[in-house]
Design an enzyme around this catalytic site. Structure first.
Site, mmCIF file in Angstrom:
data_model
loop_
_atom_site.group_PDB
_atom_site.id
_atom_site.type_symbol
_atom_site.label_atom_id
_atom_site.label_comp_id
_atom_site.label_asym_id
_atom_site.label_seq_id
_atom_site.Cartn_x
_atom_site.Cartn_y
_atom_site.Cartn_z
ATOM 1 N N GLY A 71 -19.478 -30.139 28.681
ATOM 2 C CA GLY A 71 -20.122 -31.438 28.570
ATOM 3 C C GLY A 71 -21.627 -31.364 28.415
ATOM 4 O O GLY A 71 -22.302 -32.379 28.385
ATOM 5 N N HIS A 72 -22.159 -30.182 28.279
ATOM 6 C CA HIS A 72 -23.624 -30.012 28.330
ATOM 7 C C HIS A 72 -24.123 -29.139 27.187
ATOM 8 O O HIS A 72 -24.574 -28.024 27.442
ATOM 9 C CB HIS A 72 -23.985 -29.373 29.670
ATOM 10 C CG HIS A 72 -25.371 -29.643 30.122
ATOM 11 N ND1 HIS A 72 -26.427 -28.825 29.823
ATOM 12 C CD2 HIS A 72 -25.893 -30.647 30.851
ATOM 13 C CE1 HIS A 72 -27.532 -29.297 30.366
ATOM 14 N NE2 HIS A 72 -27.229 -30.402 30.997
ATOM 15 N N PHE A 73 -24.130 -29.414 26.051
ATOM 16 C CA PHE A 73 -23.819 -30.637 25.310
ATOM 17 C C PHE A 73 -22.813 -30.287 24.222
ATOM 18 O O PHE A 73 -22.915 -29.209 23.646
ATOM 19 C CB PHE A 73 -25.095 -31.215 24.689
ATOM 20 C CG PHE A 73 -26.090 -31.645 25.720
ATOM 21 C CD1 PHE A 73 -25.974 -32.889 26.328
ATOM 22 C CD2 PHE A 73 -27.115 -30.815 26.133
ATOM 23 C CE1 PHE A 73 -26.901 -33.301 27.287
ATOM 24 C CE2 PHE A 73 -28.028 -31.219 27.085
ATOM 25 C CZ PHE A 73 -27.914 -32.463 27.669
#
Length: 99
Positions: A14-16
């Site tokens: 999720g990052h990124f």
């Protein structure tokens, strides 16, 4: 102390999406590990009164932590080769650091 965050680290999806970056908290975890190794014990009640990130760390890149000082207070720098990625200060509660 050197470290590398693997491409499959659970913090990355999720990052990124599409351009993963190592989150700052993961970099700071390595700073803590370096300070604990120097102190020879786990540290408790930590404060980070000053932290500045200058450049991102990408998965698979090797970085190194440089510490100045000793328990309970250190200034730190995180490097990727000659490039400064982050700098700041780490302070441990006197009870959680070697005297």
């Amino acid at each position: 102390m050197q470290f590398t965050v693997a491409h499959d680290h659970p913090c990355l999806p999720g990052h990124f999406p599409g351009r993963p970056l190592v989150p700052g908290v993961v970099v700071l975890e390595q700073v803590l590990r370096a300070a604990e190794a120097q102190a020879g014990m786990p540290l408790a009640a930590l404060r980070l009164p000053q932290v500045k990130f200058m450049a991102p760390l990408l998965p698979g890149q090797t970085a190194s932590v440089e510490l100045d000082g000793q328990a309970p207070r250190w200034k730190f720098r995180v490097w990727r080769g000659d490039e400064l990625l982050a700098r700041g200060e780490l302070v441990a509660d006197a009870e959680g650091a070697a005297a």
